[in-house]
Design a protein around this motif. Structure first.
Motif, short mmCIF file in Angstrom:
data_model
loop_
_atom_site.label_atom_id
_atom_site.label_comp_id
_atom_site.label_asym_id
_atom_site.label_seq_id
_atom_site.Cartn_x
_atom_site.Cartn_y
_atom_site.Cartn_z
N ARG A 42 5.14 -7.25 11.52
CA ARG A 42 5.18 -8.68 11.26
C ARG A 42 4.92 -8.94 9.78
NH1 ARG A 42 0.07 -12.12 13.05
NH2 ARG A 42 1.18 -13.42 11.55
N SER A 43 5.11 -10.18 9.37
CA SER A 43 4.86 -10.56 7.97
C SER A 43 3.60 -11.41 7.91
CB SER A 43 6.05 -11.32 7.40
OG SER A 43 6.29 -12.50 8.14
N PHE A 44 3.01 -11.45 6.73
CA PHE A 44 1.79 -12.22 6.50
C PHE A 44 1.95 -13.05 5.24
CE2 PHE A 44 0.59 -8.43 8.83
CZ PHE A 44 -0.27 -8.91 9.81
N GLN A 45 1.20 -14.13 5.17
CA GLN A 45 1.22 -14.96 3.97
C GLN A 45 0.24 -14.47 2.91
OE1 GLN A 45 0.97 -18.49 6.78
NE2 GLN A 45 1.70 -19.50 4.94
N VAL A 46 -0.89 -13.95 3.37
CA VAL A 46 -1.93 -13.50 2.45
C VAL A 46 -2.47 -12.15 2.90
CG1 VAL A 46 -4.17 -14.04 1.41
CG2 VAL A 46 -2.59 -15.90 1.97
N ALA A 47 -2.68 -11.25 1.94
CA ALA A 47 -3.32 -9.96 2.22
C ALA A 47 -4.63 -9.88 1.45
CB ALA A 47 -2.41 -8.81 1.83
N ILE A 48 -5.68 -9.45 2.13
CA ILE A 48 -6.98 -9.21 1.50
C ILE A 48 -7.21 -7.71 1.53
CG2 ILE A 48 -9.44 -9.73 1.54
CD1 ILE A 48 -8.64 -12.12 3.42
N ILE A 49 -7.34 -7.08 0.37
CA ILE A 49 -7.35 -5.62 0.29
C ILE A 49 -8.60 -5.13 -0.42
CG2 ILE A 49 -6.11 -3.60 -0.60
CD1 ILE A 49 -3.53 -5.28 -0.42
N ASP A 50 -9.33 -4.25 0.25
CA ASP A 50 -10.48 -3.58 -0.36
C ASP A 50 -9.98 -2.38 -1.17
OD1 ASP A 50 -13.06 -2.66 -0.95
OD2 ASP A 50 -13.14 -1.47 0.88
N LEU A 51 -10.56 -2.17 -2.35
CA LEU A 51 -10.11 -1.06 -3.18
C LEU A 51 -10.53 0.30 -2.64
CD1 LEU A 51 -10.57 -2.19 -6.90
CD2 LEU A 51 -8.50 -2.15 -5.52
N GLY A 52 -11.71 0.37 -2.00
CA GLY A 52 -12.26 1.66 -1.58
C GLY A 52 -11.89 2.03 -0.16
N LEU A 53 -10.64 2.42 0.06
CA LEU A 53 -10.18 2.81 1.39
C LEU A 53 -10.24 4.32 1.56
CD1 LEU A 53 -7.11 0.41 1.66
CD2 LEU A 53 -9.38 0.08 2.65
N PRO A 54 -10.38 4.82 2.78
CA PRO A 54 -10.54 6.27 2.98
C PRO A 54 -9.27 7.08 2.80
CG PRO A 54 -10.50 5.13 5.10
CD PRO A 54 -10.54 4.06 4.04
N ASP A 55 -8.11 6.47 2.96
CA ASP A 55 -6.87 7.26 2.95
C ASP A 55 -5.92 6.91 1.81
OD1 ASP A 55 -6.47 4.79 4.08
OD2 ASP A 55 -4.97 5.46 5.51
N ALA A 56 -6.28 5.96 0.97
CA ALA A 56 -5.42 5.60 -0.16
C ALA A 56 -6.18 4.64 -1.06
CB ALA A 56 -4.11 4.96 0.31
N LEU A 91 -2.00 -11.96 -2.81
CA LEU A 91 -2.85 -10.77 -2.71
C LEU A 91 -4.24 -11.02 -3.29
CD1 LEU A 91 -0.18 -8.16 -3.87
CD2 LEU A 91 -0.76 -8.82 -1.53
N ILE A 92 -5.24 -10.82 -2.46
CA ILE A 92 -6.64 -10.94 -2.87
C ILE A 92 -7.29 -9.57 -2.79
CG2 ILE A 92 -8.87 -12.00 -2.37
CD1 ILE A 92 -7.39 -14.32 -1.05
#
Length: 246
Positions: free
Chosen positions: A53-67, A84-85
């Motif tokens: 699906r598509s989203f209007q806003v993504a909130i992304i943490d920098l410290g992820l375990p796999d990327a 993008l936040i």
């Protein structure tokens, strides 16, 4: 929180945060505010959600375990129109600059306050909403390209609306001030980034490339109006007007 006027439907949000406790609490809070939220703790989960699906806003943490979260920001910016936040405990200057270069619209340091995050999401989402006027019974005559200052979008001669980020809109606004005449790089760099150095030069070129890619979805390469004037700057090689919607 009172919903913003331009939003008639719940805003769709994807939250990528590996701390499950924080993720669950933010999802719960944002849903209580009327947003539709999908949460995941990994980059793989993020990519999987985008396939469905598509989203209007993504909130992304920098410290992820796999990327790296920055890689997700770069991917989302180049392959979607999401706002993008970035959220992170590492909110140093280098981190912020790196994320903005990758295409982030907003950077928030942890701990994140739910009320501030919800307000930021609604503010960004409002700029993406297509404006449908109540006077749609009369045919619309378009003289060319248009900048819609209310929805922060570029409208094609065929009335197709292309959502813009803040930087993309500001770039287009500057080019629209002198259509068919180049705007010099130093002026663009100072206005958009406040400096004229190597990193700002790269950021400007990336911004133009990303905007051209958006326009290319609606037009052939030959008719993309943002042109490079070598050793000078950029110009908008077609008729364009700014519509200041009240």
């Amino acid at each position: 929180m009172k919903a913003l006027n331009g939003l008639s439907q719940p805003v769709s949000v994807v939250l990528v945060e590996d701390d499950q406790s924080l993720r669950d609490s933010l999802v719960e809070y944002l849903e209580l505010k009327g947003l539709t939220v999908e949460g995941t703790g990994t980059a793989a989960g993020f990519y999987s959600l985008l396939e469905r699906r598509s989203f209007q806003v993504a909130i992304i943490d920098l410290g992820l375990p796999d990327a790296s979260g920055e890689a997700l920001v770069d991917f989302a910016r180049s392959s979607s129109d999401m706002s993008l936040i970035v959220i992170t405990a590492n909110d140093g200057l280098n981190s912020r600059v790196s994320c903005y270069r990758a295409g982030a619209d907003l950077f928030m340091g942890k701990p994140v306050q739910g009320c501030e995050l919800a307000a930021a999401i609604l503010s960004l989402a409002e700029r993406q909403v297509s404006r449908v006027t109540s006077e749609s019974g009369a045919p619309t005559v378009s003289a060319g390209w248009q900048l819609n200052s209310r929805s922060w979008s570029l409208v094609t001669p065929a009335s197709e609306e292309i959502d813009c980020t803040v930087k993309e809109y500001r770039l287009l606004y500057m080019l629209a001030e002198t259509p068919s005449e180049p705007v010099r790089r130093p002026k663009l760099l100072q206005t958009l980034y406040g400096r004229d150095d190597e990193s700002a030069q790269r950021a400007l070129d990336t911004l133009v490339r990303r905007l051209r890619k958006k326009i290319q979805r609606y037009h052939d390469d030959e008719s993309i109006p943002i042109r490079t004037v070598y050793s000078v700057g950029y110009l908008f090689a077609d008729q364009i007007v700014v519509n200041a919607v009240q």
